[in-house]
Design a protein around this motif. Structure first.
Motif, PDB file in Angstrom:
ATOM      1  N   LEU A   1       0.814  -1.209   0.000  1.00  0.00           N
ATOM      2  CA  LEU A   1       0.000   0.000   0.000  1.00  0.00           C
ATOM      3  C   LEU A   1       0.852   1.265   0.000  1.00  0.00           C
ATOM      4  N   ALA A   2       2.021   1.195   0.617  1.00  0.00           N
ATOM      5  CA  ALA A   2       2.909   2.363   0.627  1.00  0.00           C
ATOM      6  C   ALA A   2       3.485   2.633  -0.760  1.00  0.00           C
ATOM      7  N   ARG A   3       3.725   1.579  -1.493  1.00  0.00           N
ATOM      8  CA  ARG A   3       4.272   1.642  -2.861  1.00  0.00           C
ATOM      9  C   ARG A   3       5.508   2.531  -2.945  1.00  0.00           C
ATOM     10  N   GLU A   4       6.396   2.367  -1.985  1.00  0.00           N
ATOM     11  CA  GLU A   4       7.617   3.170  -1.949  1.00  0.00           C
ATOM     12  C   GLU A   4       8.790   2.457  -2.601  1.00  0.00           C
ATOM     13  N   ALA A   5       8.709   1.128  -2.649  1.00  0.00           N
ATOM     14  CA  ALA A   5       9.812   0.326  -3.197  1.00  0.00           C
ATOM     15  C   ALA A   5       9.268  -1.051  -3.549  1.00  0.00           C
ATOM     16  N   PRO A   6       9.993  -1.818  -4.365  1.00  0.00           N
ATOM     17  CA  PRO A   6       9.580  -3.196  -4.609  1.00  0.00           C
ATOM     18  C   PRO A   6       9.425  -3.955  -3.289  1.00  0.00           C
ATOM     19  N   VAL A   7       8.427  -4.773  -3.225  1.00  0.00           N
ATOM     20  CA  VAL A   7       8.082  -5.450  -1.981  1.00  0.00           C
ATOM     21  C   VAL A   7       8.989  -6.658  -1.766  1.00  0.00           C
ATOM     22  N   THR A   8       9.607  -6.709  -0.600  1.00  0.00           N
ATOM     23  CA  THR A   8      10.446  -7.846  -0.231  1.00  0.00           C
ATOM     24  C   THR A   8      10.117  -8.266   1.192  1.00  0.00           C
ATOM     25  N   SER A   9      10.430  -9.499   1.493  1.00  0.00           N
ATOM     26  CA  SER A   9      10.246  -9.999   2.851  1.00  0.00           C
ATOM     27  C   SER A   9      11.241 -11.117   3.095  1.00  0.00           C
ATOM     28  N   ALA A  10      11.921 -11.043   4.217  1.00  0.00           N
ATOM     29  CA  ALA A  10      12.886 -12.082   4.567  1.00  0.00           C
ATOM     30  C   ALA A  10      12.210 -13.346   5.073  1.00  0.00           C
ATOM     31  N   GLY A  11      10.900 -13.292   5.264  1.00  0.00           N
ATOM     32  CA  GLY A  11      10.189 -14.463   5.758  1.00  0.00           C
ATOM     33  C   GLY A  11      10.235 -14.537   7.269  1.00  0.00           C
ATOM     34  N   PRO A  12      10.084 -15.709   7.828  1.00  0.00           N
ATOM     35  CA  PRO A  12      10.143 -17.028   7.183  1.00  0.00           C
ATOM     36  C   PRO A  12       8.813 -17.519   6.603  1.00  0.00           C
ATOM     37  N   HIS A  13       7.713 -16.815   6.904  1.00  0.00           N
ATOM     38  CA  HIS A  13       6.403 -17.342   6.523  1.00  0.00           C
ATOM     39  C   HIS A  13       6.002 -16.954   5.102  1.00  0.00           C
TER      40      HIS A  13
END
Length: 345
Positions: A127-139
């Motif tokens: 929703l912020a759309r500030e940068a490509p979305v990433t997530s380290a997880g683990p889920h």
């Protein structure tokens, strides 16, 4: 006190009077309309379809099950509905329970709090759309690099610019850790089986979340929407009796016997012996006896039932306990008008 119309989830068929209920709720001054999901109808489509004829009421999910969609998919649903409604969407999320999560969605139920935190974090990135979305997880690792990955995954931003970067996210929560997490990372709490008698205990859980570093809200700008049957009637005794089978279902029949979140709520209220009895009766097929075993006060703890004066006194009591919205279910337009007159006038 605000009112929210809880449409719930569908049974075998859609409710025939859904459009009439939504239209009447808006005309009578309800603040919001909510839809739910279990393992049949979804929560977003009814809001988009019936909500298209509204102009003012907020359109909320109460709740979307987080295991039903990846967090980026859920964010896509939310930003789409928010655009279509002109910025009136409330995204209500919940973890559901292991029987549904593992039996219907086919994914593990473990670590629901950690999954919720990660899920909400990813939605807020979208929703912020500030940068490509990433997530380290683990889920919910993004990009995915685990077993079977091609290695071609690429961090992305949503193509569609969200209408609002701060779509309200409310969490359905029942236990102390989940309520504290809700106060920390969400904009509102969807409370089920709330009782004003235990407001000091709930406030302790909420205050723990508000006090955490980086907490999103304070008590002053945090919404508490409590599911509450409100019935204006001169037959208080008969109405309470009619509600007992539903209470018995949720206390004795929902979830697994060893893990029923609704039953745990009633145990915290002090009804542990009743919960044990109702569960044993319900699961042995003696549903009428299970309903009869529920004392009147166990029903009225979480509902407001009585004549007009008693209902208005009850609403004041819930408001003084910190509730900002009552989520009510109504059978027809006449009941919506009756509640609006009793609560909002």
């Amino acid at each position: 006190m605000k009112l929210g119309l809880q449409l719930g989830y569908w049974g075998a068929q859609p409710p025939a009077n859904g459009p009439e209920l939504v239209a009447t709720a808006e005309a009578e001054g309800f603040d919001a309309v909510f839809a739910a999901e279990s393992w049949g109808s979804d929560a977003f489509t009814p809001l988009a379809w019936w909500g298209s004829s509204t102009d003012r009421v907020r359109l909320g999910t109460s709740v979307v099950q987080i295991s039903a969609r990846t967090p980026t998919s859920c964010a896509m649903h939310a930003l789409t509905l928010d655009h279509l409604s002109g910025g009136r969407h409330i995204l209500g999320l919940g973890v559901s329970g292991p029987q549904v999560v593992e039996g219907w969605y086919g994914v593990p139920f473990a670590k629901p709090l950690a999954r919720t935190r990660e899920y909400v974090s990813i939605i807020r990135q979208v929703l912020a759309r500030e940068a490509p979305v990433t997530s380290a997880g683990p889920h919910y690792p993004l990009p995915y690099t685990g077993a079977g990955a091609t290695g071609l995954g690429k961090p992305l931003k949503p193509i569609t610019h969200p209408l609002r970067s701060d779509i309200p996210i409310w969490l359905g929560a029942e236990g102390p850790k989940n309520v504290a997490l809700t106060a920390e990372i969400a904009d509102g709490w969807l409370a089920i089986y709330y009782t004003p008698r235990l407001a000091p205990m709930y406030n302790e859980w909420l205050d723990e979340g508000f006090a955490r570093p980086g907490a999103r809200r304070t008590r002053e700008d945090f919404e508490i929407a409590a599911t509450c049957q409100v019935v204006v009637t001169d037959d208080r005794e008969g109405t309470i009796a009619a509600m007992k089978p539903v209470t018995a279902l949720y206390v004795g029949g929902m979830g697994a016997p060893e893990l029923n979140f609704h039953a745990q709520v009633y145990r915290r209220m002090g009804y542990g012996d009743v919960v044990d009895k109702v569960t044993a009766l319900f699961r042995s097929g003696r549903k009428d006896e299970a309903a009869a075993a529920i004392p009147d006060e166990m029903v009225t703890e979480t509902m407001i039932v009585g004549d007009l004066g008693e209902v208005r006194d009850g609403v004041r009591r819930w408001e003084e306990a910190g509730v900002t919205m009552l989520l009510v279910s109504c059978r027809d337009a006449a009941q919506i008008k009756e509640l609006a007159s009793a609560v909002l006038r």
